[in-house]
Design a protein around this motif. Structure first.
Motif, PDB file in Angstrom:
ATOM      1  N   TYR A   1       0.831  -1.207   0.000  1.00 56.57           N
ATOM      2  CA  TYR A   1       0.000   0.000   0.000  1.00 56.57           C
ATOM      3  C   TYR A   1       0.867   1.259   0.000  1.00 56.57           C
ATOM      4  O   TYR A   1       0.602   2.201  -0.744  1.00 56.57           O
ATOM      5  CB  TYR A   1      -0.938   0.015   1.215  1.00 56.57           C
ATOM      6  CG  TYR A   1      -1.735   1.299   1.298  1.00 56.57           C
ATOM      7  CD1 TYR A   1      -2.707   1.597   0.357  1.00 56.57           C
ATOM      8  CD2 TYR A   1      -1.489   2.226   2.308  1.00 56.57           C
ATOM      9  CE1 TYR A   1      -3.430   2.774   0.405  1.00 56.57           C
ATOM     10  CE2 TYR A   1      -2.209   3.411   2.373  1.00 56.57           C
ATOM     11  CZ  TYR A   1      -3.175   3.679   1.419  1.00 56.57           C
ATOM     12  OH  TYR A   1      -3.879   4.852   1.475  1.00 56.57           O
TER      13      TYR A   1
ATOM     14  N   ALA B   1       2.163   1.786  -3.428  1.00 62.14           N
ATOM     15  CA  ALA B   1       1.160   2.314  -4.351  1.00 62.14           C
ATOM     16  C   ALA B   1       0.884   3.787  -4.051  1.00 62.14           C
ATOM     17  O   ALA B   1       0.740   4.606  -4.952  1.00 62.14           O
ATOM     18  CB  ALA B   1      -0.130   1.510  -4.233  1.00 62.14           C
ATOM     19  N   LEU B   2       0.837   4.102  -2.758  1.00 56.00           N
ATOM     20  CA  LEU B   2       0.578   5.482  -2.344  1.00 56.00           C
ATOM     21  C   LEU B   2       1.683   6.402  -2.868  1.00 56.00           C
ATOM     22  O   LEU B   2       1.426   7.474  -3.401  1.00 56.00           O
ATOM     23  CB  LEU B   2       0.539   5.520  -0.812  1.00 56.00           C
ATOM     24  CG  LEU B   2      -0.102   6.713  -0.128  1.00 56.00           C
ATOM     25  CD1 LEU B   2      -1.558   6.831  -0.532  1.00 56.00           C
ATOM     26  CD2 LEU B   2      -0.003   6.562   1.382  1.00 56.00           C
ATOM     27  N   LEU B   3       2.930   5.946  -2.727  1.00 56.40           N
ATOM     28  CA  LEU B   3       4.057   6.750  -3.206  1.00 56.40           C
ATOM     29  C   LEU B   3       4.007   6.906  -4.719  1.00 56.40           C
ATOM     30  O   LEU B   3       4.259   7.981  -5.245  1.00 56.40           O
ATOM     31  CB  LEU B   3       5.381   6.085  -2.813  1.00 56.40           C
ATOM     32  CG  LEU B   3       5.804   6.243  -1.363  1.00 56.40           C
ATOM     33  CD1 LEU B   3       7.068   5.440  -1.098  1.00 56.40           C
ATOM     34  CD2 LEU B   3       6.045   7.698  -1.047  1.00 56.40           C
TER      35      LEU B   3
ATOM     36  N   ALA C   1       1.457   6.820  -6.629  1.00 54.92           N
ATOM     37  CA  ALA C   1       0.248   7.487  -7.123  1.00 54.92           C
ATOM     38  C   ALA C   1       0.402   8.998  -7.192  1.00 54.92           C
ATOM     39  O   ALA C   1      -0.371   9.674  -7.845  1.00 54.92           O
ATOM     40  CB  ALA C   1      -0.946   7.140  -6.241  1.00 54.92           C
TER      41      ALA C   1
ATOM     42  N   ARG D   1       4.001   3.654 -12.671  1.00 51.57           N
ATOM     43  CA  ARG D   1       2.939   3.725 -11.673  1.00 51.57           C
ATOM     44  C   ARG D   1       2.399   2.355 -11.310  1.00 51.57           C
ATOM     45  O   ARG D   1       2.127   1.529 -12.159  1.00 51.57           O
ATOM     46  CB  ARG D   1       1.826   4.600 -12.206  1.00 51.57           C
ATOM     47  CG  ARG D   1       0.675   4.706 -11.276  1.00 51.57           C
ATOM     48  CD  ARG D   1      -0.092   5.962 -11.497  1.00 51.57           C
ATOM     49  NE  ARG D   1       0.622   7.130 -11.032  1.00 51.57           N
ATOM     50  CZ  ARG D   1       0.160   8.356 -11.214  1.00 51.57           C
ATOM     51  NH1 ARG D   1      -0.938   8.558 -11.860  1.00 51.57           N
ATOM     52  NH2 ARG D   1       0.835   9.385 -10.746  1.00 51.57           N
TER      53      ARG D   1
ATOM     54  N   LEU E   1      -0.765   0.819 -10.016  1.00 50.79           N
ATOM     55  CA  LEU E   1      -2.147   1.202  -9.833  1.00 50.79           C
ATOM     56  C   LEU E   1      -2.852   0.205  -8.925  1.00 50.79           C
ATOM     57  O   LEU E   1      -2.697  -1.000  -9.080  1.00 50.79           O
ATOM     58  CB  LEU E   1      -2.838   1.270 -11.192  1.00 50.79           C
ATOM     59  CG  LEU E   1      -3.808   2.410 -11.397  1.00 50.79           C
ATOM     60  CD1 LEU E   1      -3.176   3.743 -11.039  1.00 50.79           C
ATOM     61  CD2 LEU E   1      -4.281   2.432 -12.833  1.00 50.79           C
ATOM     62  N   LEU E   2      -3.609   0.734  -7.969  1.00 53.30           N
ATOM     63  CA  LEU E   2      -4.373  -0.152  -7.095  1.00 53.30           C
ATOM     64  C   LEU E   2      -5.714  -0.432  -7.729  1.00 53.30           C
ATOM     65  O   LEU E   2      -6.282   0.407  -8.395  1.00 53.30           O
ATOM     66  CB  LEU E   2      -4.607   0.517  -5.753  1.00 53.30           C
ATOM     67  CG  LEU E   2      -3.417   0.639  -4.827  1.00 53.30           C
ATOM     68  CD1 LEU E   2      -3.850   1.340  -3.560  1.00 53.30           C
ATOM     69  CD2 LEU E   2      -2.891  -0.736  -4.499  1.00 53.30           C
TER      70      LEU E   2
ATOM     71  N   VAL F   1      -5.300  10.222  -3.340  1.00 53.07           N
ATOM     72  CA  VAL F   1      -4.280  10.039  -4.381  1.00 53.07           C
ATOM     73  C   VAL F   1      -4.375   8.729  -5.137  1.00 53.07           C
ATOM     74  O   VAL F   1      -4.182   8.711  -6.348  1.00 53.07           O
ATOM     75  CB  VAL F   1      -2.814  10.196  -3.888  1.00 53.07           C
ATOM     76  CG1 VAL F   1      -2.401  11.634  -3.939  1.00 53.07           C
ATOM     77  CG2 VAL F   1      -2.593   9.566  -2.571  1.00 53.07           C
ATOM     78  N   THR F   2      -4.673   7.619  -4.442  1.00 58.49           N
ATOM     79  CA  THR F   2      -4.699   6.351  -5.184  1.00 58.49           C
ATOM     80  C   THR F   2      -5.912   6.328  -6.122  1.00 58.49           C
ATOM     81  O   THR F   2      -5.859   5.748  -7.210  1.00 58.49           O
ATOM     82  CB  THR F   2      -4.746   5.118  -4.250  1.00 58.49           C
ATOM     83  OG1 THR F   2      -5.900   5.201  -3.424  1.00 58.49           O
ATOM     84  CG2 THR F   2      -3.521   5.045  -3.381  1.00 58.49           C
TER      85      THR F   2
ATOM     86  N   GLN G   1      -7.233   9.159  -7.359  1.00 60.86           N
ATOM     87  CA  GLN G   1      -6.850  10.140  -8.372  1.00 60.86           C
ATOM     88  C   GLN G   1      -6.058   9.472  -9.490  1.00 60.86           C
ATOM     89  O   GLN G   1      -6.281   9.732 -10.674  1.00 60.86           O
ATOM     90  CB  GLN G   1      -6.021  11.243  -7.722  1.00 60.86           C
ATOM     91  CG  GLN G   1      -5.286  12.121  -8.711  1.00 60.86           C
ATOM     92  CD  GLN G   1      -4.613  13.305  -8.048  1.00 60.86           C
ATOM     93  OE1 GLN G   1      -5.260  14.216  -7.578  1.00 60.86           O
ATOM     94  NE2 GLN G   1      -3.314  13.286  -7.990  1.00 60.86           N
ATOM     95  N   ALA G   2      -5.142   8.594  -9.110  1.00 53.31           N
ATOM     96  CA  ALA G   2      -4.323   7.901 -10.104  1.00 53.31           C
ATOM     97  C   ALA G   2      -5.210   7.082 -11.037  1.00 53.31           C
ATOM     98  O   ALA G   2      -5.001   7.072 -12.254  1.00 53.31           O
ATOM     99  CB  ALA G   2      -3.304   7.003  -9.400  1.00 53.31           C
ATOM    100  N   GLN G   3      -6.227   6.415 -10.473  1.00 56.66           N
ATOM    101  CA  GLN G   3      -7.142   5.626 -11.311  1.00 56.66           C
ATOM    102  C   GLN G   3      -7.910   6.526 -12.277  1.00 56.66           C
ATOM    103  O   GLN G   3      -8.041   6.221 -13.466  1.00 56.66           O
ATOM    104  CB  GLN G   3      -8.158   4.873 -10.438  1.00 56.66           C
ATOM    105  CG  GLN G   3      -7.558   3.792  -9.554  1.00 56.66           C
ATOM    106  CD  GLN G   3      -8.581   3.225  -8.568  1.00 56.66           C
ATOM    107  OE1 GLN G   3      -9.684   3.757  -8.428  1.00 56.66           O
ATOM    108  NE2 GLN G   3      -8.221   2.159  -7.886  1.00 56.66           N
TER     109      GLN G   3
ATOM    110  N   LYS H   1      -5.791   7.936 -15.089  1.00 48.39           N
ATOM    111  CA  LYS H   1      -5.516   6.910 -16.086  1.00 48.39           C
ATOM    112  C   LYS H   1      -6.719   6.774 -17.018  1.00 48.39           C
ATOM    113  O   LYS H   1      -6.570   6.719 -18.239  1.00 48.39           O
ATOM    114  CB  LYS H   1      -5.217   5.580 -15.383  1.00 48.39           C
ATOM    115  CG  LYS H   1      -4.927   4.442 -16.323  1.00 48.39           C
ATOM    116  CD  LYS H   1      -4.313   3.266 -15.560  1.00 48.39           C
ATOM    117  CE  LYS H   1      -4.090   2.076 -16.456  1.00 48.39           C
ATOM    118  NZ  LYS H   1      -5.230   1.132 -16.458  1.00 48.39           N
TER     119      LYS H   1
ATOM    120  N   ILE I   1       9.350  15.180  -3.254  1.00 46.36           N
ATOM    121  CA  ILE I   1       9.083  13.955  -2.521  1.00 46.36           C
ATOM    122  C   ILE I   1      10.385  13.232  -2.159  1.00 46.36           C
ATOM    123  O   ILE I   1      11.272  13.092  -2.968  1.00 46.36           O
ATOM    124  CB  ILE I   1       8.153  13.044  -3.333  1.00 46.36           C
ATOM    125  CG1 ILE I   1       7.675  11.869  -2.496  1.00 46.36           C
ATOM    126  CG2 ILE I   1       8.776  12.577  -4.603  1.00 46.36           C
ATOM    127  CD1 ILE I   1       6.270  12.022  -2.117  1.00 46.36           C
TER     128      ILE I   1
END
Lengths: 324, 334
Positions: free
Chosen positions: A245, A248-250, A252, A264, A266-267, B194-195, B197-199, B202, B268
């Motif tokens: 997790y 994935a968080l990093l 994202a 990336r 992706l979860l 964020v996770t 957001q990434a979805q 995409k 980061i």
């Protein structure tokens, strides 16, 4: 003599909801040394705000202990707790709703001083307010302005001045810059760092923004659905995240550069319900590395390398870092 | 500001010298002060700026939705595939909105209607624009749901039954239902984790390639720009102060404000002792500074800066900047 200011042991906060028990914070433990900053990171519903509030007893924890400066504050009575809170302050996320719109800056900052009867003399108290305003970079001419006349950055400075009014040892900052624009965000972060250096403050920094937390914290705790899933010194966590997790968080976070963009991870899916969770890994249904054991047993927190703790079945079974 | 002549046919959207003020009895809010934007067919433009830069007002003008009566478009042109939006009749606007241009809003929690099923909300625009039966529209709505990654069985559910990320997917399905030529996305992922957001990013990236549509991505996050955009315009106090390709802006940024934006971002994994904030505050749109609106905050301020607005200077075929530091060549006076 130990340098530990705050010790949180097996802290739990459950809420009764119609469908059962909501495990907002479920058995979280950590230590925090004087003058250090601990970052608590996680997404909506992971329990990060509840931890902050439970430590200050703004919500009563269900069980566990919070030892502050050698005193178990969960055992204090109301009067003692009130006194203790002078040492422990909170800075809120939203500078638009956390200030009383009918009070001027001066009134807002001096309110805690009056309530604690720290400086009875009005003139001296006003001097103290001016001093605090100076510390947080608010111009003298603003003494009689109201919150609506000020922008978000200045309002957040008022929130900081109010927290500093009690000369606290420890401040919990709950998403202090997430409502601010980037150029202002940097000003506030620098200010908080400067104050910490000058006054020897200890911070808990609660945020969903990993870039901010990496900039600010000595140690970082990653939360998922009420559980602490990984804890490590800031550099270690970013260099070698162990929990899927955390990885994935990093990955994202959108990186503001166009070359060498990381790939990336992706979860799938979304966060599940923290109501009556089963004793299995709470991340298993979204995890790209889930194994049969993950939906059978809940992984315990183990020390994968010195000072780096992680709760994942992949780690400590011989194939720990194989996927990183 | 002069716009370089590019083949008119290639541009999905052209905004020329747009000025929009919000005028009330007490004050005049100068939200947009001469914005120029070009989006080429099939390309994505990132419009970046902080609170009060005029991003959303500019976007609303494309749909001719600037809130009246305070919002006044004082001058300028908005050309959608060569046609002027600002001179369209109410009927023409209705035909255009949702069909040619669609918009995704920042907050999926408030932009959906809580008393209609999501299927109904997607079908609505299909029914209006495609002139098909309700039944047919609902069938297409289900296909749209699948396309954005939501099982079509859920089309009979209401917005409250969806999470934030799912609601934003519904929003995207509504926007794309009539396959628009231009999609305006106003901070589409700001309210999401964020996770998630990434979805969603995409998904947006995939759909924009499938549909070959142009997109205006409004954001304050340079990371998102790097991920989805082809070109970038940096907005400040209602003007575009720098524009270029991703490479121009990320590798060869010129305007002191753009440099400041990058400098203020925490990196980061890197613990620097100090961030480099931009000094001062965003200017008050009711009382903008004279000359270059950035001059009170600028580290390189010169005598000329408070006196005159810098002209737009082209540093290359693709890269332009509004700053007195630069001349028409690649050289700066620094």
């Amino acid at each position: 003599m130990s340098n530990v200011l705050l010790e949180v042991k097996d802290l739990k906060k459950y809420y009764k909801v119609p469908k059962g028990m909501l495990h907002a914070v479920d058995g979280v433990s950590f230590n925090l040394e004087k003058g250090e900053t601990l970052g608590i990171v996680g997404e909506s519903g992971c329990g990060k705000t509840t931890i902050g509030r439970a430590i200050l007893r703004l919500v009563e924890p269900t069980s566990g202990s919070v030892i502050f400066d050698g005193v178990d504050i969960l055992k204090l009575n109301k009067q003692e707790m009130r006194h203790m809170r002078r040492n422990m302050q909170l800075i809120f996320q939203d500078p638009f709703s956390s200030l009383n719109p009918r009070k001027t800056i001066t009134q807002t900052i001096e309110e805690p001083i009056i309530l604690a009867n720290m400086i009875p003399d009005p003139d001296k108290r006003f001097m103290r307010v001016m001093e605090l305003m100076d510390t947080v970079g608010l111009a003298e001419r603003l003494v009689n302005t109201y919150p609506h006349e000020l922008d978000g950055g200045r309002r957040q400075r008022i929130g900081i001045a109010r927290a500093l009014a009690m000369n606290p040892k420890f401040i919990i900052c709950d998403e202090p810059v997430s409502a601010l624009d980037v150029s202002i965000q940097a000003q506030i972060l620098n200010l908080m760092k400067k104050i910490q250096r000058e006054m020897g403050l200890t911070y808990i920094f609660i945020t969903h923004n990993l870039a901010v937390v990496s900039h600010f914290s000595d140690d970082i705790v990653v939360m998922y659905l009420g559980r602490l899933i990984e804890k490590a010194p800031s550099e270690t966590l970013f260099a070698n995240p162990l929990h899927p997790y955390t990885q994935a968080l990093l990955s994202a976070i959108p990186v503001p550069r166009i070359h060498n963009r990381p790939e990336r991870l992706l979860l799938r899916g979304e966060i599940t319900s923290p109501i009556n969770p089963e004793p299995i890994c709470r991340f298993a249904n979204r995890c790209n590395y889930a194994m049969p054991i993950c939906s059978k047993e809940e992984p315990g927190l183990i020390e994968a390398e010195p000072n780096h703790f992680v709760a994942c079945h992949l780690v400590g079974r011989g194939n720990g870092c194989s996927f990183s | 500001m002069e716009i370089k002549k590019i083949n008119e046919q290639e541009n999905t959207l052209e905004i020329k010298n747009l000025v929009i003020h919000y005028i009330s009895d007490e004050e005049v809010v100068k939200a947009v002060n001469g914005v120029n934007i070009i989006i080429k067919a099939g390309k994505t433009l990132g419009l970046v700026g902080e609170t009060g830069a005029g991003k959303t007002t500019t976007a609303l003008s494309i749909l001719n939705l600037v809130p009246e009566p305070q919002g006044k478009i004082l001058s300028g042109e908005v050309l959608l595939e060569g046609r002027s939006v600002l001179s369209m009749s109410e009927h023409e606007l209705e035909v255009m909105r949702g069909d040619k241009v669609a918009m995704i809003f920042q907050d999926p929690m408030t932009s959906l209607n809580p008393v209609h099923t999501v299927g109904h909300q997607i079908a609505e625009s299909i029914e209006i624009h495609r002139k098909v039966s309700k039944h047919q529209a609902l069938k297409q709505a289900k296909e749209m749901l699948e396309l954005v990654g939501i099982p079509s069985e859920r089309s009979n559910e209401y917005p409250y039954q969806f999470s934030g990320g799912m609601k934003q997917r519904v929003d995207i399905a509504i926007a794309l239902a009539c396959s628009p030529d231009l999609l305006i996305a106003d901070e589409p992922t700001t309210a999401l984790d964020v996770t998630i957001q990434a979805q969603v990013l995409k998904l947006i990236n995939e759909l924009r390639q499938t549909y070959h549509m142009s997109m205006l991505m409004i954001t304050h996050d340079l990371g998102i720009v790097a991920e989805v955009c082809d070109e970038v315009s940096i907005a400040y106090a209602g003007r575009i102060i720098e524009h270029g390709t991703l490479e121009d802006i990320f590798d060869h940024m010129r305007h002191p404000y753009t440099k400041g934006l990058f400098g203020a971002l925490p990196d980061i994994g890197v613990r620097r002792s100090e961030l480099m904030p931009i000094k001062g505050l965003m200017p008050d749109p009711t009382n903008l500074p004279s000359g270059c609106p950035f001059h009170p905050r600028c580290d390189y301020v010169m005598e000329v800066c408070p006196q005159s607005l810098p002209e737009n200077k082209w540093l290359s075929e693709t890269h332009c900047v509004e700053c007195h530091l630069y001349k028409d060549t690649n050289e700066s006076m620094l």
